[in-house]
Design a protein around this motif. Structure first.
Motif, PDB file in Angstrom:
ATOM      1  N   ASN A  82       0.975  -1.226  -0.184  1.00 53.18           N
ATOM      2  CA  ASN A  82       0.098  -0.070  -0.197  1.00 53.18           C
ATOM      3  C   ASN A  82       1.006   1.318   0.147  1.00 53.18           C
ATOM      4  O   ASN A  82       0.565   2.124  -0.665  1.00 53.18           O
ATOM      5  CB  ASN A  82      -1.014  -0.080   1.170  1.00 53.18           C
ATOM      6  N   TYR A  83       1.731   1.173   0.720  1.00 51.38           N
ATOM      7  CA  TYR A  83       2.762   2.444   0.873  1.00 51.38           C
ATOM      8  C   TYR A  83       3.464   2.726  -0.446  1.00 51.38           C
ATOM      9  O   TYR A  83       3.393   3.878  -0.974  1.00 51.38           O
ATOM     10  CB  TYR A  83       3.870   1.893   1.775  1.00 51.38           C
ATOM     11  N   ALA A  84       3.850   1.569  -1.126  1.00 52.17           N
ATOM     12  CA  ALA A  84       4.551   1.627  -2.387  1.00 52.17           C
ATOM     13  C   ALA A  84       3.518   2.235  -3.553  1.00 52.17           C
ATOM     14  O   ALA A  84       4.080   3.097  -4.191  1.00 52.17           O
ATOM     15  CB  ALA A  84       5.037   0.351  -2.656  1.00 52.17           C
ATOM     16  N   ILE A  85       2.233   1.629  -3.394  1.00 52.16           N
ATOM     17  CA  ILE A  85       1.101   2.206  -4.437  1.00 52.16           C
ATOM     18  C   ILE A  85       1.058   3.699  -4.224  1.00 52.16           C
ATOM     19  O   ILE A  85       1.016   4.322  -5.177  1.00 52.16           O
ATOM     20  CB  ILE A  85      -0.221   1.514  -4.064  1.00 52.16           C
ATOM     21  N   LYS A  86       1.032   4.003  -2.839  1.00 54.41           N
ATOM     22  CA  LYS A  86       0.705   5.345  -2.534  1.00 54.41           C
ATOM     23  C   LYS A  86       1.884   6.267  -3.369  1.00 54.41           C
ATOM     24  O   LYS A  86       1.579   7.304  -3.620  1.00 54.41           O
ATOM     25  CB  LYS A  86       0.449   5.418  -1.126  1.00 54.41           C
ATOM     26  N   HIS A  87       2.878   5.806  -2.810  1.00 54.27           N
ATOM     27  CA  HIS A  87       4.115   6.915  -3.143  1.00 54.27           C
ATOM     28  C   HIS A  87       4.735   6.429  -4.659  1.00 54.27           C
ATOM     29  O   HIS A  87       5.691   6.829  -4.964  1.00 54.27           O
ATOM     30  CB  HIS A  87       5.423   6.470  -2.273  1.00 54.27           C
ATOM     31  N   LYS A  88       4.059   5.677  -5.318  1.00 55.65           N
ATOM     32  CA  LYS A  88       4.426   5.347  -6.720  1.00 55.65           C
ATOM     33  C   LYS A  88       5.946   4.898  -6.642  1.00 55.65           C
ATOM     34  O   LYS A  88       6.399   5.334  -7.615  1.00 55.65           O
ATOM     35  CB  LYS A  88       4.217   6.472  -7.543  1.00 55.65           C
ATOM     36  N   ILE A  89       6.327   4.115  -5.874  1.00 51.79           N
ATOM     37  CA  ILE A  89       7.265   3.153  -6.059  1.00 51.79           C
ATOM     38  C   ILE A  89       7.006   1.716  -5.683  1.00 51.79           C
ATOM     39  O   ILE A  89       6.035   1.203  -5.809  1.00 51.79           O
ATOM     40  CB  ILE A  89       8.289   3.521  -4.670  1.00 51.79           C
ATOM     41  N   ARG A  90       8.162   0.949  -6.228  1.00 52.93           N
ATOM     42  CA  ARG A  90       8.254  -0.303  -6.223  1.00 52.93           C
ATOM     43  C   ARG A  90       8.228  -0.966  -4.755  1.00 52.93           C
ATOM     44  O   ARG A  90       9.033  -0.574  -3.756  1.00 52.93           O
ATOM     45  CB  ARG A  90       9.458  -1.098  -6.903  1.00 52.93           C
ATOM     46  N   PRO A  91       7.577  -1.888  -4.282  1.00 52.79           N
ATOM     47  CA  PRO A  91       7.438  -2.556  -2.810  1.00 52.79           C
ATOM     48  C   PRO A  91       8.834  -3.111  -2.556  1.00 52.79           C
ATOM     49  O   PRO A  91       9.324  -3.010  -1.659  1.00 52.79           O
ATOM     50  CB  PRO A  91       6.457  -3.444  -2.825  1.00 52.79           C
ATOM     51  N   GLN A  92       9.596  -3.493  -3.540  1.00 52.53           N
ATOM     52  CA  GLN A  92      11.032  -3.928  -3.581  1.00 52.53           C
ATOM     53  C   GLN A  92      11.950  -2.772  -2.832  1.00 52.53           C
ATOM     54  O   GLN A  92      12.724  -3.103  -1.998  1.00 52.53           O
ATOM     55  CB  GLN A  92      11.657  -4.454  -4.757  1.00 52.53           C
ATOM     56  N   ASP A  93      11.803  -1.513  -3.383  1.00 53.97           N
ATOM     57  CA  ASP A  93      12.524  -0.443  -3.209  1.00 53.97           C
ATOM     58  C   ASP A  93      12.210  -0.157  -1.610  1.00 53.97           C
ATOM     59  O   ASP A  93      13.009   0.481  -0.983  1.00 53.97           O
ATOM     60  CB  ASP A  93      12.416   0.693  -4.084  1.00 53.97           C
ATOM     61  N   ALA A  94      10.718   0.042  -1.307  1.00 47.59           N
ATOM     62  CA  ALA A  94      10.333   0.477  -0.217  1.00 47.59           C
ATOM     63  C   ALA A  94      10.647  -0.304   0.888  1.00 47.59           C
ATOM     64  O   ALA A  94      11.511   0.053   2.067  1.00 47.59           O
ATOM     65  CB  ALA A  94       8.934   0.445   0.052  1.00 47.59           C
ATOM     66  N   THR A  95      11.049  -1.671   0.572  1.00 47.51           N
ATOM     67  CA  THR A  95      11.452  -2.649   1.630  1.00 47.51           C
ATOM     68  C   THR A  95      12.924  -2.229   1.922  1.00 47.51           C
ATOM     69  O   THR A  95      13.526  -2.439   3.030  1.00 47.51           O
ATOM     70  CB  THR A  95      11.230  -4.155   1.105  1.00 47.51           C
ATOM     71  N   VAL A  96      13.380  -2.099   0.874  1.00 50.46           N
ATOM     72  CA  VAL A  96      15.180  -2.006   1.054  1.00 50.46           C
ATOM     73  C   VAL A  96      15.204  -0.791   2.062  1.00 50.46           C
ATOM     74  O   VAL A  96      16.060  -0.650   3.106  1.00 50.46           O
ATOM     75  CB  VAL A  96      15.856  -1.668  -0.245  1.00 50.46           C
ATOM     76  N   GLN A  97      14.622   0.428   1.727  1.00 47.80           N
ATOM     77  CA  GLN A  97      14.707   1.510   2.554  1.00 47.80           C
ATOM     78  C   GLN A  97      14.347   1.168   3.974  1.00 47.80           C
ATOM     79  O   GLN A  97      15.261   1.800   5.034  1.00 47.80           O
ATOM     80  CB  GLN A  97      13.593   2.566   2.161  1.00 47.80           C
ATOM     81  N   ASN A  98      13.169   0.566   4.409  1.00 54.20           N
ATOM     82  CA  ASN A  98      12.731   0.063   5.457  1.00 54.20           C
ATOM     83  C   ASN A  98      13.605  -0.862   6.301  1.00 54.20           C
ATOM     84  O   ASN A  98      13.925  -0.574   7.654  1.00 54.20           O
ATOM     85  CB  ASN A  98      11.320  -0.403   5.446  1.00 54.20           C
ATOM     86  N   VAL A  99      14.230  -1.529   5.712  1.00 53.43           N
ATOM     87  CA  VAL A  99      15.350  -2.726   6.335  1.00 53.43           C
ATOM     88  C   VAL A  99      16.446  -1.960   6.586  1.00 53.43           C
ATOM     89  O   VAL A  99      16.642  -2.175   7.740  1.00 53.43           O
ATOM     90  CB  VAL A  99      15.479  -4.020   5.184  1.00 53.43           C
ATOM     91  N   ALA A 100      16.718  -1.023   5.961  1.00 52.43           N
ATOM     92  CA  ALA A 100      17.979  -0.165   6.203  1.00 52.43           C
ATOM     93  C   ALA A 100      17.943   0.617   7.467  1.00 52.43           C
ATOM     94  O   ALA A 100      18.828   0.715   8.370  1.00 52.43           O
ATOM     95  CB  ALA A 100      18.492   0.739   5.136  1.00 52.43           C
ATOM     96  N   ASN A 101      16.780   0.965   7.601  1.00 51.99           N
ATOM     97  CA  ASN A 101      16.247   1.925   8.737  1.00 51.99           C
ATOM     98  C   ASN A 101      16.040   1.025   9.900  1.00 51.99           C
ATOM     99  O   ASN A 101      16.663   1.309  11.286  1.00 51.99           O
ATOM    100  CB  ASN A 101      15.054   2.494   8.407  1.00 51.99           C
ATOM    101  N   PHE A 102      15.663  -0.100  10.002  1.00 58.19           N
ATOM    102  CA  PHE A 102      15.473  -1.097  10.945  1.00 58.19           C
ATOM    103  C   PHE A 102      16.906  -1.599  11.483  1.00 58.19           C
ATOM    104  O   PHE A 102      17.303  -1.454  12.629  1.00 58.19           O
ATOM    105  CB  PHE A 102      14.567  -2.233  10.574  1.00 58.19           C
ATOM    106  N   ARG A 103      17.731  -1.905  10.450  1.00 54.46           N
ATOM    107  CA  ARG A 103      19.095  -2.272  10.897  1.00 54.46           C
ATOM    108  C   ARG A 103      19.710  -1.223  11.563  1.00 54.46           C
ATOM    109  O   ARG A 103      20.393  -1.430  12.514  1.00 54.46           O
ATOM    110  CB  ARG A 103      19.640  -2.672   9.555  1.00 54.46           C
TER     111      ARG A 103
END
Length: 820
Positions: free
Chosen positions: A89-110
């Motif tokens: 949903n986040y990816a749809i809203k921001h018109k990005i790929r969920p793959q890319d959203a995941t990479v960002q979020n994972v980096a933040n969590f790490r």
RNA sequence: GGGCGGGUGGUGGAAUGGUAUACACGGCGGACUUAAAAUCCGCUGCCUUAACCGGCUUGCGGGUUCGAAUCCCGCCCCGCCUACCA
């Protein structure tokens, strides 16, 4: 004297630990016992780590560190459960790929994990959305498929109209989707199912072999909902209606039958005269929402079919009704109604003026309890307990029924109509049917696309990608289509603890020797909300794998604990919309990670729901400043006081006192850590620090001739603090001149001889009321204790003019005079 | 309706048959300071008292016991899970 600056020392040590791989677990190390500490891996949302995560992982970290210091080969891994709708949903809203959203979020969590100073073996990090990981999720799914435990079925499923996807029963709470709160609708779709019900008994039985708190085990048992009873066949001309009951002893009291509106025999039973009414009622029931149907307060409704059957014991005529209080999905979707002994049947009978026949003696009708049978023909006078098997056997002999076991647990709806999940590795061929993608063609990867919005027609967005869908049948080579549903977010998390054992393996989901070495998870910590979801699902997967010979243990988790929820300061749940969320990173920036960790452990028992408090955290962090100050004084030679005449003797006696305090604290926190009682462990450390910083204690510690005492007192204090507040402990440890990390230093043993008390405080009570306290030798006999008590002036005064009728003596503890 | 927890100071909590209120927060008073923050010291369950002494107190009522926050019975309240599951 240098000052305590957590913001300087924490990143410094975090980097050193990472650079030296200090927390690496060693596969196959037989020189040490292994310990597998597992915490539920997070869903890497865009909001980052919250206080609840931090509580879970801090607890896990303290245990991991304590075990490591005790010489265990500790596996404390981490990963990301990253498939799922929020990211999509986040990816749809921001018109990005969920793959890319995941990479960002994972980096933040790490980054946040590292800032909290966790002793995680990062070399084993996993991510469920990584094709190298979900290759094995797909491979494991195909084991289910090959055993017939993954199958397709056309069924009315729970459908979330907001997220446009099917849901498992476990995801529906009070008729609402547990994640987004949308009322759930029913939708008829062809779905992939996993046969978890085949493991219902195993899932119950297995609980006896593991150490789970009863609230978790009971909840799983309740959810599986095994019940013993009987199926009874009733016939109407050539139509057979089978009902299920747990109370065959009440059969004679059954005065009518009730079928669920969805029962397949409804149409065949209904008479011409009743047809219009019945059709109207069934149609209305279908339109009714799940929440409305589940509301038990509303009046009973129903409609008569026009058909009759008869009671096998009494021979009485029984009308057959249709009502929505009978559920199509449980038992046989039909019941025998015993209004005298069931509240719901009673209510229905009253509403429609149906007969009520008492057959169990006991309380007022409706009486749902057990008792002696009456008006039940040959079964009169039996107790319910005896009548149940007797009636069942009689029915069986007559060919009218049989004993039966039913479960509330349903097979697991495993299809989701979304993009951001593991593709189900199946190909549909017109000739061969559903065919497994061959193992050597895994993973079936998600196509890289620009549009993946969910659709209203119940089809996955993958269905629109023609060149991905169209493929060749692996069996016959003819034209075929890929399955377009994806797996639920519970798939990747059902086996991730196995992948940690061998996370980079590209030949197998994990190497067998490594699976054998690490065995079961020794302690699994996670949220109570996963008890009937993830925890149950992963036990099912593991039990199946065990049957397939893929894993060495019958259960995945030897012990499970659930941490309590951290509420906001206002006592409500933390939520973005309420604006009361605590972000650990903000706290770390202000107070340091050690202060955060200390407070989160100290605030309440680990399994208790408790509110956050900034004020208390600030106060608790003072402890660390006091530790720092004391350590500086003990380390720096400039603070040492000259020894004065006569101090040698005093130091000798004082050293015993100081060592005893240290060892008593050591014993207490060691046991507290083992029992996850971190709040009292922190209290004990605070009391110990209070003792060490008392003016008298400190002055003696700083005497020139107390060098050894000073050194060992500080050394043990730092070791005891290390699991809880790893950064300050490491910094002080190095400042004392120690080589190597405190976190791989040996955990100190307490000396049981040293902590024995020679003098104990004995309480003197009169009629149970404390009137005096005596300092007595620990070895004092009853006679000595009694004599000393009676000699005490306060006691003498209270005994004036009274007669002692009884004297209770508990050695080392108390004396109680019972007087008149 | 069912299952499982829980109810102790102003607050988080400690004590699982033997000194109720540890530890901490907050509050009050004091020291230091031009002042504030920080830090340090003292007090802090309630009633009575100048103080000592004394009395009372672990949701409510009963019971067992020399002794109960703790065990038993009944009730009230709160939380979580679950729910027309026959």
């Amino acid at each position: 004297m240098n000052k305590y600056h957590p913001q300087d020392i924490e990143p410094k040590w975090q980097k050193t630990w990472a650079d030296t791989h200090l927390y690496a677990a060693k596969d196959g190390d037989t020189t040490r016992p292994k310990y597998y500490m597992l915490t539920e891996f997070p869903y890497p949302s865009g909001d980052g780590l919250h206080a609840g995560h931090a509580r879970e992982y801090t607890i896990g970290d303290v245990i991991a560190r304590h075990k490591r210091m005790q010489g265990y080969n500790v596996l404390y891994p981490m990963g990301y459960d990253a498939f799922g709708l929020p990211t999509e949903n986040y990816a749809i809203k921001h018109k990005i790929r969920p793959q890319d959203a995941t990479v960002q979020n994972v980096a933040n969590f790490r980054k946040q994990f590292e800032a909290l100073g966790y002793s995680i073996d990062w070399a084993r990090e996993v991510n469920t959305t990584d094709p190298d990981y979900y290759k094995w999720t797909q491979w494991l799914f195909l084991r289910f498929f090959k055993e017939g435990l993954a199958y397709q079925a056309e069924m009315a499923i729970n459908w979330c109209p907001m997220e446009k996807t099917g849901l498992a029963n476990e995801e529906v709470v009070n008729g609402l989707h547990e994640r987004c709160g949308t009322p759930v609708e029913k939708k008829l779709l062809k779905q992939w199912m996993l046969g978890i019900t085949k493991y219902a008994d195993r899932l119950i039985e297995g609980l006896k072999t593991v150490d789970y708190p009863s609230r978790i085990a009971d909840q799983q048992i309740n959810w599986i909902g095994r019940s013993e009873g009987a199926e009874i066949d009733f016939t109407v001309q050539d139509v057979k209606i089978t009902v299920y009951t747990t109370r065959p002893d009440t059969l004679a009291g059954a005065t009518f039958l009730v079928l669920a509106p969805e029962h397949p025999a409804v149409a065949a039973l209904t008479t011409k005269e009743q047809r219009a009414d019945v059709e109207k009622y069934v149609a209305a029931a279908q339109r009714e929402s799940e929440i409305a149907r589940q509301n038990t307060d509303r009046p009973k409704t129903g409609v008569f079919t026009g058909a009759y059957t008869k009671n096998p014991i009494t021979g009485e005529k029984m009308p057959i009704w249709i009502a929505d209080y009978v559920l199509a999905g449980y038992g046989t979707g039909a019941i025998m109604a015993v209004p005298a002994h069931d509240d719901r049947d009673y209510e229905f009978a009253k509403t429609f003026s149906l007969p009520i026949e008492r057959v169990i003696m006991g309380g007022d009708v409706p009486y749902a309890g057990e008792g002696l049978l009456t008006d039940s023909g040959q079964f009169d006078g039996l107790t319910s307990a005896k009548a149940k098997p007797a009636v069942t056997k009689w029915l069986y002999d007559q060919g009218l029924g049989r004993g039966a076991t039913k479960y509330k647990l349903r097979d697991w709806i495993f299809s989701r109509q979304h993009y951001w999940g593991e593709p189900i590795p199946i190909v549909h061929c017109a000739k061969c049917g559903a065919v497994a993608v061959p193992d050597d063609q895994l993973p079936v990867t998600l196509p890289d696309v620009t549009h993946y919005e969910p659709t209203d027609d119940g089809k996955s967005p993958l269905a629109a990608i023609k060149d991905w869908v169209d493929t060749a049948c692996p069996k016959c080579g003819g034209p075929a289509q890929r399955e377009t549903d994806t797996m639920p977010n519970w798939a990747g998390s059902s086996w991730y603890y196995l992948r940690y054992m061998d996370s980079r393996n590209d030949q197998a989901f994990a190497d067998r020797a490594k699976l054998d070495y690490w065995g079961s998870v020794d302690l699994y910590l996670g949220g109570m909300e996963h008890t009937t979801l993830h925890l149950l699902y992963s036990r099912f997967w593991h039990q199946f794998f065990y049957d397939q010979g893929l894993v060495p243990t019958p259960e995945p988790y030897a012990a499970r604990r659930g941490q309590g929820i951290v509420l906001a300061a206002d006592g409500r749940k933390m939520s973005k919309s309420l604006g009361n969320v605590i972000n650990p990173i903000d706290i770390i920036a202000r107070y340091g990670a050690d202060a955060f960790r200390l407070y989160i452990l100290f605030m309440a028992p680990y399994d208790e729901t408790t509110p956050w408090s900034d004020e208390r955290l600030g106060g608790t962090s003072r402890f660390l400043y006091r530790v720092w100050t004391l350590a500086q004084e003990l380390i720096e030679p400039s603070t040492i006081l000259p020894g004065s005449v006569g101090y040698e003797d005093q130091i000798g006696a004082f050293a015993v006192e100081a060592d005893r305090a240290t060892h008593k604290t050591l014993k207490k926190i060691h046991h507290d850590f083992d029992e996850l009682r971190f709040n009292t462990a922190v209290s004990a450390l605070m009391e110990h620090l209070n003792f060490l910083t008392q003016a008298g204690t400190k002055r003696r510690l700083l005497q020139a001739n107390a060098t050894d005492l000073r050194r060992r007192t500080l050394r043990t204090l730092i070791l005891m603090l290390a699991p809880i507040v790893p950064h300050i402990a490491e910094e002080l440890w190095r400042q004392t001149g120690e080589e190597g990390s405190v976190h791989v230093a040996a955990w100190p043993q307490y000396d049981p001889e040293l902590i024995k008390d020679n003098v104990v405080t004995v309480v003197v009570q009169i009629n149970g009321k404390v009137r005096a306290q005596l300092a007595m030798p620990a070895a004092a006999t009853e006679a000595e204790l009694t004599a000393a008590a009676r000699a005490d002036p306060k006691i003498t005064a209270h005994l004036e003019g009274k007669t002692i009728t009884k004297t209770i003596v508990v050695p080392r503890k108390l004396i109680n005079f019972v007087v008149r």
